[in-house]
Design a protein around this motif. Structure first.
Motif, PDB file in Angstrom:
ATOM      1  N   ILE A 122      -5.303  -9.273  -5.055  1.00  0.00           N
ATOM      2  CA  ILE A 122      -5.479  -8.040  -5.817  1.00  0.00           C
ATOM      3  C   ILE A 122      -5.167  -6.820  -4.946  1.00  0.00           C
ATOM      4  N   GLY A 123      -5.699  -6.822  -3.732  1.00  0.00           N
ATOM      5  CA  GLY A 123      -5.443  -5.714  -2.828  1.00  0.00           C
ATOM      6  C   GLY A 123      -3.980  -5.566  -2.476  1.00  0.00           C
ATOM      7  N   ALA A 124      -3.272  -6.685  -2.328  1.00  0.00           N
ATOM      8  CA  ALA A 124      -1.840  -6.632  -2.029  1.00  0.00           C
ATOM      9  C   ALA A 124      -1.072  -5.974  -3.172  1.00  0.00           C
ATOM     10  N   GLY A 125      -1.431  -6.316  -4.417  1.00  0.00           N
ATOM     11  CA  GLY A 125      -0.784  -5.684  -5.557  1.00  0.00           C
ATOM     12  C   GLY A 125      -1.058  -4.192  -5.620  1.00  0.00           C
ATOM     13  N   LEU A 126      -2.309  -3.807  -5.379  1.00  0.00           N
ATOM     14  CA  LEU A 126      -2.643  -2.388  -5.361  1.00  0.00           C
ATOM     15  C   LEU A 126      -1.930  -1.662  -4.232  1.00  0.00           C
ATOM     16  N   PHE A 127      -1.816  -2.322  -3.081  1.00  0.00           N
ATOM     17  CA  PHE A 127      -1.142  -1.719  -1.938  1.00  0.00           C
ATOM     18  C   PHE A 127       0.324  -1.439  -2.259  1.00  0.00           C
ATOM     19  N   ARG A 128       0.983  -2.374  -2.933  1.00  0.00           N
ATOM     20  CA  ARG A 128       2.395  -2.186  -3.270  1.00  0.00           C
ATOM     21  C   ARG A 128       2.588  -1.042  -4.263  1.00  0.00           C
ATOM     22  N   THR A 129       1.695  -0.911  -5.220  1.00  0.00           N
ATOM     23  CA  THR A 129       1.874   0.096  -6.266  1.00  0.00           C
ATOM     24  C   THR A 129       1.307   1.464  -5.891  1.00  0.00           C
ATOM     25  N   ARG A 130       0.419   1.503  -4.899  1.00  0.00           N
ATOM     26  CA  ARG A 130      -0.263   2.756  -4.569  1.00  0.00           C
ATOM     27  C   ARG A 130       0.109   3.303  -3.198  1.00  0.00           C
ATOM     28  N   GLN A 131       1.186   2.803  -2.606  1.00  0.00           N
ATOM     29  CA  GLN A 131       1.547   3.286  -1.274  1.00  0.00           C
ATOM     30  C   GLN A 131       1.781   4.789  -1.251  1.00  0.00           C
ATOM     31  N   ALA A 132       2.527   5.293  -2.234  1.00  0.00           N
ATOM     32  CA  ALA A 132       2.826   6.727  -2.258  1.00  0.00           C
ATOM     33  C   ALA A 132       1.544   7.542  -2.453  1.00  0.00           C
ATOM     34  N   ASP A 133       0.652   7.068  -3.331  1.00  0.00           N
ATOM     35  CA  ASP A 133      -0.610   7.781  -3.559  1.00  0.00           C
ATOM     36  C   ASP A 133      -1.480   7.773  -2.316  1.00  0.00           C
ATOM     37  N   LEU A 134      -1.537   6.634  -1.622  1.00  0.00           N
ATOM     38  CA  LEU A 134      -2.324   6.555  -0.393  1.00  0.00           C
ATOM     39  C   LEU A 134      -1.785   7.518   0.659  1.00  0.00           C
ATOM     40  N   PHE A 135      -0.477   7.562   0.796  1.00  0.00           N
ATOM     41  CA  PHE A 135       0.113   8.456   1.787  1.00  0.00           C
ATOM     42  C   PHE A 135      -0.149   9.915   1.432  1.00  0.00           C
ATOM     43  N   GLN A 136      -0.082  10.238   0.148  1.00  0.00           N
ATOM     44  CA  GLN A 136      -0.368  11.601  -0.275  1.00  0.00           C
ATOM     45  C   GLN A 136      -1.819  11.979   0.029  1.00  0.00           C
ATOM     46  N   ASP A 137      -2.746  11.048  -0.212  1.00  0.00           N
ATOM     47  CA  ASP A 137      -4.151  11.308   0.115  1.00  0.00           C
ATOM     48  C   ASP A 137      -4.330  11.556   1.603  1.00  0.00           C
ATOM     49  N   LEU A 138      -3.666  10.730   2.418  1.00  0.00           N
ATOM     50  CA  LEU A 138      -3.818  10.864   3.868  1.00  0.00           C
ATOM     51  C   LEU A 138      -3.257  12.192   4.361  1.00  0.00           C
ATOM     52  N   VAL A 139      -2.139  12.635   3.773  1.00  0.00           N
ATOM     53  CA  VAL A 139      -1.568  13.925   4.169  1.00  0.00           C
ATOM     54  C   VAL A 139      -2.502  15.063   3.785  1.00  0.00           C
ATOM     55  N   SER A 140      -3.102  14.979   2.599  1.00  0.00           N
ATOM     56  CA  SER A 140      -3.993  16.052   2.131  1.00  0.00           C
ATOM     57  C   SER A 140      -5.268  16.139   2.953  1.00  0.00           C
ATOM     58  N   MET A 141      -5.626  15.079   3.670  1.00  0.00           N
ATOM     59  CA  MET A 141      -6.851  15.078   4.470  1.00  0.00           C
ATOM     60  C   MET A 141      -6.648  15.696   5.854  1.00  0.00           C
ATOM     61  N   ARG A 142      -5.437  15.988   6.231  1.00  0.00           N
ATOM     62  CA  ARG A 142      -5.194  16.525   7.564  1.00  0.00           C
ATOM     63  C   ARG A 142      -5.757  17.931   7.687  1.00  0.00           C
TER      64      ARG A 142
END
Length: 524
Positions: free
Chosen positions: A504-524
């Motif tokens: 399940i996590g692998a599927g979420l990781f594939r589909t949410r990579q862009a969202d995760l990266f956007q979250d990480l950038v916004s936290m800087r």
């Protein structure tokens, strides 16, 4: 300037709550949880005032105040970190008088949920001690000194800890210091466990704390209520001297940081020779991610300092487990506590990548490789700690009959923790220290989100582990068959949960990579 710093803290907190709906929800949850604790403390203090037992009031106020000071000094370091609005390095380029800045940073530390809650509790202690005008006056002075001790001690400890962890040798010293803290907590737990926590024991503890820096300010009003004016005066003088000494230390620490700001954690001289773990693990995506994670855990203080505490913390149960009733239970719980901390600790692993996470995005890393590879260092720790603590309990005097239950349940808990982490670290991240920053730093307005995510993850781990925990409980009550069932069922159910969650996590990781990266950038 002091007023400006206070307004700046208010603005940052307000803007932090507006950053996202998750931040606002987390803040509300933090207010509800913290507000419940504060309300309970205030009800207790009002009850003490109505009851009229001066000795009991002195005992509870002294013990509670001592733990409040200890909490202010240690909890920001252990749990949520320093609010970056109080990070002195951010003011290194401003022409501000150092004493003014020191005062402003101390006052701004009271802006926020912990500060407001502490002020309310201090006012509650004043009300509980207001049995006469003289006791009320001493309680006001003692409460003010106690509040000042809390805030200044928090800044001194946090600033000193950040400076210590700026070098590898300092991190080694911090690891030893963490072990000493655990050793100091052990006798206290044994004291509580041996014979129960009675009023006589609380009174003895209050009498002890009253002559320590933790309790000087809080015991003075109680001494006045009991007619001991000499002790009250001495304690108030000692508490005032303590605040003065702490402020001098804080001012000197601030001057040192402003004149030599530590913008990055690191040491010269280059790294180790060779490729390290990259030369010993398979040359596959999963192997590369595992080697990167292992290297971080060895060299990055954001990982290795919490890892040391995670490894050592369950050993604190040894002390109450070495004597008294219920000792076998404490010893049997060590592998469960270790397993929970290790598994649960991975739930925000992607958050520590910061913007370097883009390498995972552009390289097209497989989701399974990413989910499993990140667990390599914590998996190694679990392989040693969970069986080690399960075996240590019976060796030092626990029950061998509980060994199968402890090992099976601990295995299930750590696998369930990895399962939850495999999903949650691909869904929602919260702010953590950036690479090169102090491991105690954090983002303004992030405490609520941090608390909410950690609570959900912890609850999910416990829910998945409920069948094994029930079997463990049955084993504690003497059902021998439950211990052996837990040894078999625990690992099986844990592996099933882990495999399913990784998929399940692998599927979420594939589909949410862009969202995760956007979250990480916004936290800087």
């Amino acid at each position: 300037m002091v007023a400006h710093l206070v307004r700046l803290k208010l603005d940052l907190l307000r803007n932090g709550s507006r950053r996202s709906a998750a931040a606002l929800i987390g803040m509300v949850l933090g207010m509800l949880y913290g507000g419940g604790l504060i309300l309970g403390a205030l009800i207790l203090l009002v009850t003490l005032r109505i009851q009229g037992d001066a000795e009991l009031t002195r005992t509870l106020v002294t013990v509670g105040g001592a733990f409040l000071v200890a909490g202010w000094a240690l909890l920001p370091v252990v749990l949520f970190g320093i609010d970056p609005t109080l990070d002195p390095t951010r003011f290194a380029t401003f022409a501000v008088r150092e004493r003014t800045l020191a005062l402003g940073l101390l006052l701004s530390a009271l802006i926020g949920l912990p500060g407001v809650g502490t002020v309310l509790v201090v006012l509650g202690t004043v009300f509980a001690s207001s049995r006469s005008p003289s006791a009320l006056l001493v309680a006001l002075v003692g409460g003010a000194l106690g509040l000042a001790t809390c805030v200044i001690a928090s800044r001194v400890v946090s600033g000193a800890a950040s400076a210590v962890l700026a070098s590898r040798r300092g991190r080694d010293i911090a690891g030893v210091g963490g072990l000493l803290v655990l050793l100091a907590l052990g006798p206290l737990l044994a004291f509580v466990n041996d014979g129960g926590l009675t009023r006589e024991r609380l009174t003895a503890l209050a009498d002890l704390l009253a002559w320590t820096p933790l309790g000087w300010a809080w015991a003075a009003a109680g001494d006045v209520m009991l007619g001991d004016w000499a002790s009250a005066g001495i304690r108030l003088l000692l508490a005032a001297a303590l605040c003065l000494v702490l402020f001098v230390l804080w001012e000197r620490l601030l001057v040192s940081i402003l004149r030599n700001p530590r913008g990055a954690v690191g040491e010269g001289g280059g790294g180790p020779h060779g490729l390290g773990l990259f030369a010993h693990l398979p040359g596959t995506p999963m192997g590369a991610i595992a080697a990167r994670a292992g290297t971080y855990w060895v060299r990055d203080p954001r990982f290795n300092f919490p890892a040391i505490m995670t490894i050592l913390l369950p050993a604190g149960l040894l002390f109450p487990g070495l004597g008294g009733e219920g000792s076998a239970v404490f010893l049997a719980l060590m592998p469960l506590v270790s397993a929970y901390l290790i598994g649960w600790g991975q739930h925000n692993d992607v958050g520590y990548d910061s913007t370097a996470f883009w390498l995972h995005v552009v390289s097209g890393v497989d989701g399974v490789a990413d989910r499993v590879g990140r667990l390599f260092p914590s998996g190694l720790i679990a392989l040693v700690c969970v069986p080690g603590y399960a075996l240590l309990g019976p060796v030092v005097g626990g029950s061998w009959a509980l060994f199968p239950a402890a090992l099976g349940t601990g295995t299930a808990v750590v696998l369930n923790g990895f399962a939850v982490a495999s999903i949650t670290s691909a869904v929602k991240q919260y702010a953590v220290p950036s690479p090169g920053e102090s491991p105690f730093s954090n983002r303004p307005g992030s405490v609520g989100v941090t608390f909410a995510v950690q609570t959900v993850c912890g609850g999910a781990v416990m829910a998945l582990s409920l069948p094994e925990i029930v079997l463990f409980g049955l084993a504690l009550f003497g059902y021998g068959w439950a211990a052996w069932v837990a040894l078999v069922v625990g690992p099986v159910l844990g592996v099933v949960a882990f495999v399913v969650a990784v998929r399940i996590g692998a599927g979420l990781f594939r589909t949410r990579q862009a969202d995760l990266f956007q979250d990480l950038v916004s936290m800087r």
